[in-house]
Design a protein around this motif. Sequence first.
Motif, PDB file in Angstrom:
ATOM      1  N   GLY A 163       0.813  -1.253  -0.010  1.00  0.00           N
ATOM      2  CA  GLY A 163       0.009   0.201   0.044  1.00  0.00           C
ATOM      3  C   GLY A 163       0.974   1.271  -0.003  1.00  0.00           C
ATOM      4  N   ASN A 164       2.415   1.352   0.199  1.00  0.00           N
ATOM      5  CA  ASN A 164       2.982   2.464   0.138  1.00  0.00           C
ATOM      6  C   ASN A 164       3.699   2.474  -1.111  1.00  0.00           C
ATOM      7  OD1 ASN A 164       2.208   3.036   2.665  1.00  0.00           O
ATOM      8  ND2 ASN A 164       3.851   1.706   3.582  1.00  0.00           N
ATOM      9  N   ILE A 165       4.355   3.521  -1.292  1.00  0.00           N
ATOM     10  CA  ILE A 165       5.546   3.646  -2.502  1.00  0.00           C
ATOM     11  C   ILE A 165       6.688   3.828  -2.018  1.00  0.00           C
ATOM     12  CG2 ILE A 165       5.805   4.948  -4.643  1.00  0.00           C
ATOM     13  CD1 ILE A 165       3.063   3.661  -4.562  1.00  0.00           C
ATOM     14  N   TYR A 166       7.650   3.120  -2.551  1.00  0.00           N
ATOM     15  CA  TYR A 166       9.103   3.126  -1.857  1.00  0.00           C
ATOM     16  C   TYR A 166       9.999   3.368  -3.021  1.00  0.00           C
ATOM     17  CZ  TYR A 166       7.227   0.342   1.908  1.00  0.00           C
ATOM     18  OH  TYR A 166       6.705   0.117   3.211  1.00  0.00           O
ATOM     19  N   PHE A 167      11.066   4.206  -2.768  1.00  0.00           N
ATOM     20  CA  PHE A 167      12.183   4.382  -3.564  1.00  0.00           C
ATOM     21  C   PHE A 167      13.067   3.127  -3.601  1.00  0.00           C
ATOM     22  CE2 PHE A 167      16.523   5.423  -5.007  1.00  0.00           C
ATOM     23  CZ  PHE A 167      16.131   6.469  -6.210  1.00  0.00           C
ATOM     24  N   ASP A 168      13.445   2.845  -4.964  1.00  0.00           N
ATOM     25  CA  ASP A 168      14.014   1.500  -5.218  1.00  0.00           C
ATOM     26  C   ASP A 168      15.706   1.784  -5.100  1.00  0.00           C
ATOM     27  OD1 ASP A 168      15.380  -0.910  -5.522  1.00  0.00           O
ATOM     28  OD2 ASP A 168      14.096  -1.583  -7.111  1.00  0.00           O
ATOM     29  N   SER A 169      16.421   1.687  -4.020  1.00  0.00           N
ATOM     30  CA  SER A 169      17.968   2.087  -3.994  1.00  0.00           C
ATOM     31  C   SER A 169      18.807   1.168  -4.599  1.00  0.00           C
ATOM     32  CB  SER A 169      18.344   2.251  -2.442  1.00  0.00           C
ATOM     33  OG  SER A 169      18.039   1.028  -1.862  1.00  0.00           O
ATOM     34  N   TRP A 180       5.713   7.615  -0.221  1.00  0.00           N
ATOM     35  CA  TRP A 180       4.098   8.069  -0.195  1.00  0.00           C
ATOM     36  C   TRP A 180       3.718   6.770   0.914  1.00  0.00           C
ATOM     37  CZ3 TRP A 180       1.441  12.433  -1.225  1.00  0.00           C
ATOM     38  CH2 TRP A 180       0.001  12.370  -0.866  1.00  0.00           C
ATOM     39  N   PHE A 181       3.181   7.335   1.770  1.00  0.00           N
ATOM     40  CA  PHE A 181       2.272   6.392   2.787  1.00  0.00           C
ATOM     41  C   PHE A 181       0.931   6.226   2.446  1.00  0.00           C
ATOM     42  CE2 PHE A 181       5.986   7.508   5.343  1.00  0.00           C
ATOM     43  CZ  PHE A 181       6.402   6.239   6.046  1.00  0.00           C
ATOM     44  N   THR A 182       0.208   5.150   2.296  1.00  0.00           N
ATOM     45  CA  THR A 182      -1.172   4.965   2.358  1.00  0.00           C
ATOM     46  C   THR A 182      -1.588   4.101   3.543  1.00  0.00           C
ATOM     47  OG1 THR A 182      -1.232   3.110   0.641  1.00  0.00           O
ATOM     48  CG2 THR A 182      -1.726   5.377  -0.157  1.00  0.00           C
ATOM     49  N   LYS A 183      -0.706   3.225   3.846  1.00  0.00           N
ATOM     50  CA  LYS A 183      -0.660   2.094   4.948  1.00  0.00           C
ATOM     51  C   LYS A 183       0.341   2.219   5.851  1.00  0.00           C
ATOM     52  CE  LYS A 183      -4.111  -0.068   2.859  1.00  0.00           C
ATOM     53  NZ  LYS A 183      -5.606  -0.264   3.532  1.00  0.00           N
ATOM     54  N   LYS A 186      -4.095  13.840   5.545  1.00  0.00           N
ATOM     55  CA  LYS A 186      -4.064  12.769   4.487  1.00  0.00           C
ATOM     56  C   LYS A 186      -4.550  13.397   3.353  1.00  0.00           C
ATOM     57  CE  LYS A 186      -4.354   8.455   7.214  1.00  0.00           C
ATOM     58  NZ  LYS A 186      -5.265   7.308   7.342  1.00  0.00           N
ATOM     59  N   TRP A 187      -4.083  13.176   1.994  1.00  0.00           N
ATOM     60  CA  TRP A 187      -4.455  13.623   0.843  1.00  0.00           C
ATOM     61  C   TRP A 187      -5.013  12.587  -0.160  1.00  0.00           C
ATOM     62  CZ3 TRP A 187      -0.770  15.578   4.147  1.00  0.00           C
ATOM     63  CH2 TRP A 187      -0.684  16.646   4.454  1.00  0.00           C
ATOM     64  N   ASP A 188      -5.704  12.782  -0.963  1.00  0.00           N
ATOM     65  CA  ASP A 188      -5.859  11.903  -2.185  1.00  0.00           C
ATOM     66  C   ASP A 188      -4.620  11.948  -3.082  1.00  0.00           C
ATOM     67  OD1 ASP A 188      -8.733  11.277  -1.715  1.00  0.00           O
ATOM     68  OD2 ASP A 188      -9.250  13.182  -2.695  1.00  0.00           O
ATOM     69  N   SER A 189      -4.292  10.585  -3.472  1.00  0.00           N
ATOM     70  CA  SER A 189      -3.167  10.581  -4.588  1.00  0.00           C
ATOM     71  C   SER A 189      -3.544   9.467  -5.558  1.00  0.00           C
ATOM     72  CB  SER A 189      -2.122  10.188  -3.998  1.00  0.00           C
ATOM     73  OG  SER A 189      -1.911   8.753  -3.435  1.00  0.00           O
ATOM     74  N   PRO A 190      -2.852   9.184  -6.482  1.00  0.00           N
ATOM     75  CA  PRO A 190      -3.136   7.934  -7.531  1.00  0.00           C
ATOM     76  C   PRO A 190      -3.174   6.777  -6.835  1.00  0.00           C
ATOM     77  CG  PRO A 190      -1.697   9.662  -8.551  1.00  0.00           C
ATOM     78  CD  PRO A 190      -1.549   9.997  -7.041  1.00  0.00           C
ATOM     79  N   TRP A 191      -2.489   6.476  -5.769  1.00  0.00           N
ATOM     80  CA  TRP A 191      -2.157   5.586  -4.823  1.00  0.00           C
ATOM     81  C   TRP A 191      -3.135   5.108  -3.863  1.00  0.00           C
ATOM     82  CZ3 TRP A 191       1.760   9.312  -5.228  1.00  0.00           C
ATOM     83  CH2 TRP A 191       2.119   9.447  -6.310  1.00  0.00           C
ATOM     84  N   VAL A 205      -5.594   7.432  -0.496  1.00  0.00           N
ATOM     85  CA  VAL A 205      -5.421   8.541   0.413  1.00  0.00           C
ATOM     86  C   VAL A 205      -4.371   8.078   1.480  1.00  0.00           C
ATOM     87  CG1 VAL A 205      -6.552   9.779   2.362  1.00  0.00           C
ATOM     88  CG2 VAL A 205      -8.208   8.954   0.466  1.00  0.00           C
ATOM     89  N   GLY A 206      -3.437   9.269   1.624  1.00  0.00           N
ATOM     90  CA  GLY A 206      -2.200   9.132   2.186  1.00  0.00           C
ATOM     91  C   GLY A 206      -1.420  10.483   2.599  1.00  0.00           C
ATOM     92  N   TYR A 207      -0.335  10.080   2.740  1.00  0.00           N
ATOM     93  CA  TYR A 207       0.612  11.489   3.164  1.00  0.00           C
ATOM     94  C   TYR A 207       1.767  11.242   2.697  1.00  0.00           C
ATOM     95  CZ  TYR A 207       2.111   8.812   7.172  1.00  0.00           C
ATOM     96  OH  TYR A 207       2.472   7.967   7.982  1.00  0.00           O
ATOM     97  N   PRO A 208       2.742  12.277   2.442  1.00  0.00           N
ATOM     98  CA  PRO A 208       4.164  11.891   1.781  1.00  0.00           C
ATOM     99  C   PRO A 208       5.112  11.662   2.980  1.00  0.00           C
ATOM    100  CG  PRO A 208       3.803  14.312   2.235  1.00  0.00           C
ATOM    101  CD  PRO A 208       2.584  13.616   2.367  1.00  0.00           C
ATOM    102  N   GLY A 209       6.247  10.965   2.503  1.00  0.00           N
ATOM    103  CA  GLY A 209       7.213  10.617   3.352  1.00  0.00           C
ATOM    104  C   GLY A 209       8.092  11.990   3.551  1.00  0.00           C
ATOM    105  N   TRP A 210       9.012  11.883   4.613  1.00  0.00           N
ATOM    106  CA  TRP A 210       9.577  13.007   4.887  1.00  0.00           C
ATOM    107  C   TRP A 210      10.630  13.632   3.885  1.00  0.00           C
ATOM    108  CZ3 TRP A 210      14.357  12.809   8.572  1.00  0.00           C
ATOM    109  CH2 TRP A 210      15.094  13.950   8.583  1.00  0.00           C
ATOM    110  N   HIS A 211      11.323  12.759   3.281  1.00  0.00           N
ATOM    111  CA  HIS A 211      12.456  12.961   2.416  1.00  0.00           C
ATOM    112  C   HIS A 211      11.845  13.649   1.096  1.00  0.00           C
ATOM    113  CE1 HIS A 211      14.583  10.475   5.327  1.00  0.00           C
ATOM    114  NE2 HIS A 211      13.958   9.360   4.798  1.00  0.00           N
TER     115      HIS A 211
END
Length: 483
Positions: free
Chosen positions: A148-154, A194-197, A206-211, A213-219
């Motif tokens: 449910g979250n969006i991660y950066f792939d290091s 981006w956190f949704t879960k 929280k805000w609507d997003s394509p993924w 309702v959630g909120y941004p990560g700090w970075h």
Amino acid sequence: MYLYNSATHKKEEFIPNHPDIVKMYTCGPTVYHFAHIGNLRSYIMEDVLEKYLRYVGYNVKRVMNITDVGHLTSDADEGEDKMLKGAKREHKSVMEIARFYTEAFFSDCQKLNIKRPDVVEPATNCIDEYIKIISKLLDTGYAYAAGGNIYFDSSKLEKYYIFNDHNEEDLAVGVREGVEEDTNKRNKNDFVLWFTKSKFEDQALKWDSPWGVGYPGWHIECSGISMKHLGEDLDIHCGGIDNAFPHHTNEIAQSESYLGHKWCNYWMHVLHLNTNSGKMSKSKGEFLTVSLLEEKGYDPLCYRLFCLQSHYRKSLVFSWENLDNAAGTFQKLIAKIAALKPSDEPIDEAAEAALRERFNKALGNDLNTSLAVTALYDVLKYKTNDATKLAMLSEFDQVLSLDLLKKAEEARKKAAAATTTGGAYSIVSESGEQDAAVEQLLQARYDAKKAKNFAEADRIRAELSAQGVELTDFPGGVKWKRV
């Protein structure tokens, strides 16, 4: 001008990307509590950098974020949300907490003569920017969805670690002790965009997003805010040393993956203010604020001078004794300046050039504020007229911002008022010697005793004793002599 670049681990000549402007970004506060004086050390040094750039002729645009959402207590992607923590502590909404502590932060900055940046942007104002960046990172394979979250792939980066020489195996799973592993991550250095879960089901903002309702990560916040106001390249990025990893490391990863080119040329990191028991922090017992310094009778600018007396790339140890020493130094400096006589004498251009060269040599060499303070004493000792000395002190104070001439004028008026009140307090030199610095300290000692601040009065007496000045109090005054 040379600056130490944390990204290359060496001093480099500063050459901006564009001849007409320096683009400068500084990480702002997370506004869930008062800033402690350790936080404010970074802002003081960043303020000096900005003012010095302007002093030598650059046009500067400085942007700073206000983190009012998404900053977690681990400084990674785990732990409790700091804003939510503040709201629970004070039984207020997150936005009420953000407004109150934003105002408190800038009030502290004003007391310390820290200039407000040209742009101050709360993180909650830029949701669209974050979504735009994250969407492209997903499209280009630099990000992925999991749990449910969006991660950066290091793993897509050729080089992840920028500011240190750590290998992947050297770092703990969660960066800090006691942090649980996030099993959604493909790699332990991946981070949430981006956190949704999350474990915070009561997350307030929280805000609507394509993924979902959630909120941004700090970075992602600093990348989005910087690009919104400064475009796709950046000259200088500043912050405390604790931001270098993971925050600034992750900013570079996501920004350069999004842009496809180098993002920022120079990175400046200010080292910690420590106490005798280690790094100062809000979670420890020693929560020292500007207001507390004022309550104890200190001028906040004494703390600014205390910071300027040390290089920003060296850890600085705070103690009340050390601050007392800075306060005494500040008082003596003001007294010496107050002894100068304003006049219409012509400026000594040769002296002006020589003194300015010393000042520039100090700050142009990786912002050596300690030597810049020494340059103030060079002015006072230089064989030239008082008009030139006052002009140079005023000029240098555009950068150091200690209110030198203003406080000197206040000291002159205070001394004149004491003289015209019929000698309510007499200061007598047994040898007939005149020394404005000693007399200012004696007057300050009298004022402290009158205000029942006996600790300060004793401190001044000890300081004079260390200078070889012996005091003898008598009704209505004091005699002094050198021994």
